[in-house]
Write a protein that holds these residues in place. Structure first.
Motif, PDB file in Angstrom:
ATOM      1  N   ILE A 107      -1.465   5.210  24.871  1.00  0.00           N
ATOM      2  CA  ILE A 107      -2.690   5.729  24.260  1.00  0.00           C
ATOM      3  C   ILE A 107      -2.772   7.242  24.430  1.00  0.00           C
ATOM      4  O   ILE A 107      -3.134   7.966  23.499  1.00  0.00           O
ATOM      5  CB  ILE A 107      -3.938   5.055  24.870  1.00  0.00           C
ATOM      6  N   TRP A 163      -0.801  -1.944  20.543  1.00  0.00           N
ATOM      7  CA  TRP A 163      -2.163  -1.904  21.081  1.00  0.00           C
ATOM      8  C   TRP A 163      -2.693  -0.469  21.137  1.00  0.00           C
ATOM      9  O   TRP A 163      -3.883  -0.238  20.946  1.00  0.00           O
ATOM     10  CB  TRP A 163      -2.221  -2.547  22.461  1.00  0.00           C
ATOM     11  N   SER A 164      -1.818   0.480  21.386  1.00  0.00           N
ATOM     12  CA  SER A 164      -2.222   1.879  21.343  1.00  0.00           C
ATOM     13  C   SER A 164      -2.737   2.244  19.958  1.00  0.00           C
ATOM     14  O   SER A 164      -3.779   2.898  19.810  1.00  0.00           O
ATOM     15  CB  SER A 164      -1.029   2.769  21.707  1.00  0.00           C
ATOM     16  N   THR A 167      -6.158   0.685  19.371  1.00  0.00           N
ATOM     17  CA  THR A 167      -7.203   1.394  20.117  1.00  0.00           C
ATOM     18  C   THR A 167      -7.629   2.671  19.404  1.00  0.00           C
ATOM     19  O   THR A 167      -8.825   2.956  19.266  1.00  0.00           O
ATOM     20  CB  THR A 167      -6.716   1.720  21.533  1.00  0.00           C
ATOM     21  N   SER A 170      -9.590   1.795  16.309  1.00  0.00           N
ATOM     22  CA  SER A 170     -10.938   1.344  16.650  1.00  0.00           C
ATOM     23  C   SER A 170     -11.819   2.516  17.062  1.00  0.00           C
ATOM     24  O   SER A 170     -12.985   2.596  16.675  1.00  0.00           O
ATOM     25  CB  SER A 170     -10.865   0.315  17.783  1.00  0.00           C
ATOM     26  N   ARG A 171     -11.253   3.429  17.824  1.00  0.00           N
ATOM     27  CA  ARG A 171     -12.003   4.606  18.263  1.00  0.00           C
ATOM     28  C   ARG A 171     -12.452   5.438  17.064  1.00  0.00           C
ATOM     29  O   ARG A 171     -13.556   6.001  17.051  1.00  0.00           O
ATOM     30  CB  ARG A 171     -11.146   5.448  19.208  1.00  0.00           C
ATOM     31  N   TYR A 232     -14.415  -4.908  24.037  1.00  0.00           N
ATOM     32  CA  TYR A 232     -13.509  -3.757  24.087  1.00  0.00           C
ATOM     33  C   TYR A 232     -13.893  -2.732  23.026  1.00  0.00           C
ATOM     34  O   TYR A 232     -14.032  -1.539  23.317  1.00  0.00           O
ATOM     35  CB  TYR A 232     -12.077  -4.241  23.861  1.00  0.00           C
ATOM     36  N   ASN A 233     -14.093  -3.202  21.800  1.00  0.00           N
ATOM     37  CA  ASN A 233     -14.491  -2.284  20.729  1.00  0.00           C
ATOM     38  C   ASN A 233     -15.878  -1.702  20.982  1.00  0.00           C
ATOM     39  O   ASN A 233     -16.147  -0.548  20.642  1.00  0.00           O
ATOM     40  CB  ASN A 233     -14.446  -3.002  19.384  1.00  0.00           C
ATOM     41  N   LEU A 236     -15.618   1.197  23.334  1.00  0.00           N
ATOM     42  CA  LEU A 236     -15.076   2.404  22.703  1.00  0.00           C
ATOM     43  C   LEU A 236     -16.149   3.197  21.962  1.00  0.00           C
ATOM     44  O   LEU A 236     -15.922   4.343  21.591  1.00  0.00           O
ATOM     45  CB  LEU A 236     -13.949   2.026  21.741  1.00  0.00           C
ATOM     46  N   ALA A 241     -11.553   7.355  24.304  1.00  0.00           N
ATOM     47  CA  ALA A 241     -10.347   6.524  24.306  1.00  0.00           C
ATOM     48  C   ALA A 241      -9.539   6.717  25.585  1.00  0.00           C
ATOM     49  O   ALA A 241      -8.995   5.760  26.142  1.00  0.00           O
ATOM     50  CB  ALA A 241      -9.490   6.854  23.081  1.00  0.00           C
TER      51      ALA A 241
END
Length: 289
Positions: A107, A163-164, A167, A170-171, A232-233, A236, A241
């Protein structure tokens, strides 16, 4: 309780759920093929989220960025679980958990370019330590005799990179409703994974899944996917992040401890040394000056 504190409590709770998912997934994939179990898990997650989505959609009239949500679905659901479940079939749960220690690094590096977060010498040193540790844990020090162990480790590394991406996407949607983002992206990813599961069924037939494995799949679908993805979202929205990435450092520790307790996983000296390097790198890269 302010928004930041709620975000921290939320992300810690998510880390405990995801830390346990390595042991549960390992138990499941010993009986159910990876793609079938992943697809069932995600269908369960979609069914759990659907009532909340429908209720929220009536109240929120936002225009959703479907191309970006589709990309989140592909990288965070379809391909992620293809790699994660298949990889966990070939390696120990504790090994998978320790390799996941690369997530904060995965990330931090793109965040430096995309979100313009600074990478100083301390962070770079921490990244190098973590990468070295993961190489020892998953590729050099493994005690597993499976000829596919290296393939499994490589797949988990690939899942980490995906997954990075999830993330960061989503951010970038922090101003879009969390329930809508989570549900739509997961629904798209699940629909795209169904053909893969059907191919697996056509090649191998329907597996004989025990009650224990079914309960594991349900746990993964309800908690590790639906509840944890939503929380999780949501976190964020209130945390940067990079800070969320730092809390992901808990996953390898929790995952390895649970696997040691419940699956009696063992470690070689090189894996232990690699685990220490991973944690040291994580600590160094997240330490505030």
């Amino acid at each position: 309780m302010n928004k930041t504190t709620r975000g921290i409590i939320t992300i810690v709770f998510v880390m405990f759920i995801w830390g346990s998912s390595f042991t549960v997934t390992k138990m499941v994939v010993t009986e159910a093929p990876p793609l079938i179990s992943a697809t069932i898990r995600n269908i369960i997650a979609c069914l759990v989220l659907l009532p909340f989505y429908l209720s929220r959609r009536r109240k929120v009239q936002q225009t959703l960025p479907y191309p970006k949500l589709a990309l989140m679905g592909v990288v965070g659901t379809t391909v992620y679980y293809l790699l994660f479940n298949t990889g966990m079939k070939y390696i120990a749960a504790s090994t998978g958990a320790l390799i996941e220690g690369l997530v904060p690094v995965a990330i931090a590096v793109p965040a430096a370019f995309i979100l313009k977060e600074q990478l100083n010498k301390r962070i770079i040193a921490g990244i190098l330590l973590s990468v070295t540790g993961v190489i020892l844990v998953g590729f050099v020090g493994t005690a597993q005799k499976s000829p596919n162990a290296l393939l499994g480790s490589t797949m988990i590394v690939g899942a980490v990179c995906l997954w990075s991406t999830y993330t960061l996407l989503s951010r970038s949607l922090k101003n879009t409703d969390t329930i809508l983002v989570t549900t739509v992206s997961m629904f798209i990813g699940t629909v795209l994974s169904i053909p893969l599961a059907l191919i697996e069924i056509s090649n191998n037939g329907w597996p004989d899944i025990s009650l224990k494995a079914w309960l594991g799949i349900i746990y993964l679908g309800v908690f590790a996917s639906a509840v944890a993805y939503f929380l999780y979202n949501r976190s964020l929205e209130s945390l940067p992040a990079a800070q969320v990435g730092n809390f992901l450092n808990l996953i390898p520790v929790i995952g390895a401890v649970i696997a040691f307790i419940f699956l009696k996983d063992t470690f070689t000296w090189l894996q232990l040394a690699g685990g220490i390097l991973v944690l040291a790198g994580i600590w160094l890269s997240s330490k505030r000056t």
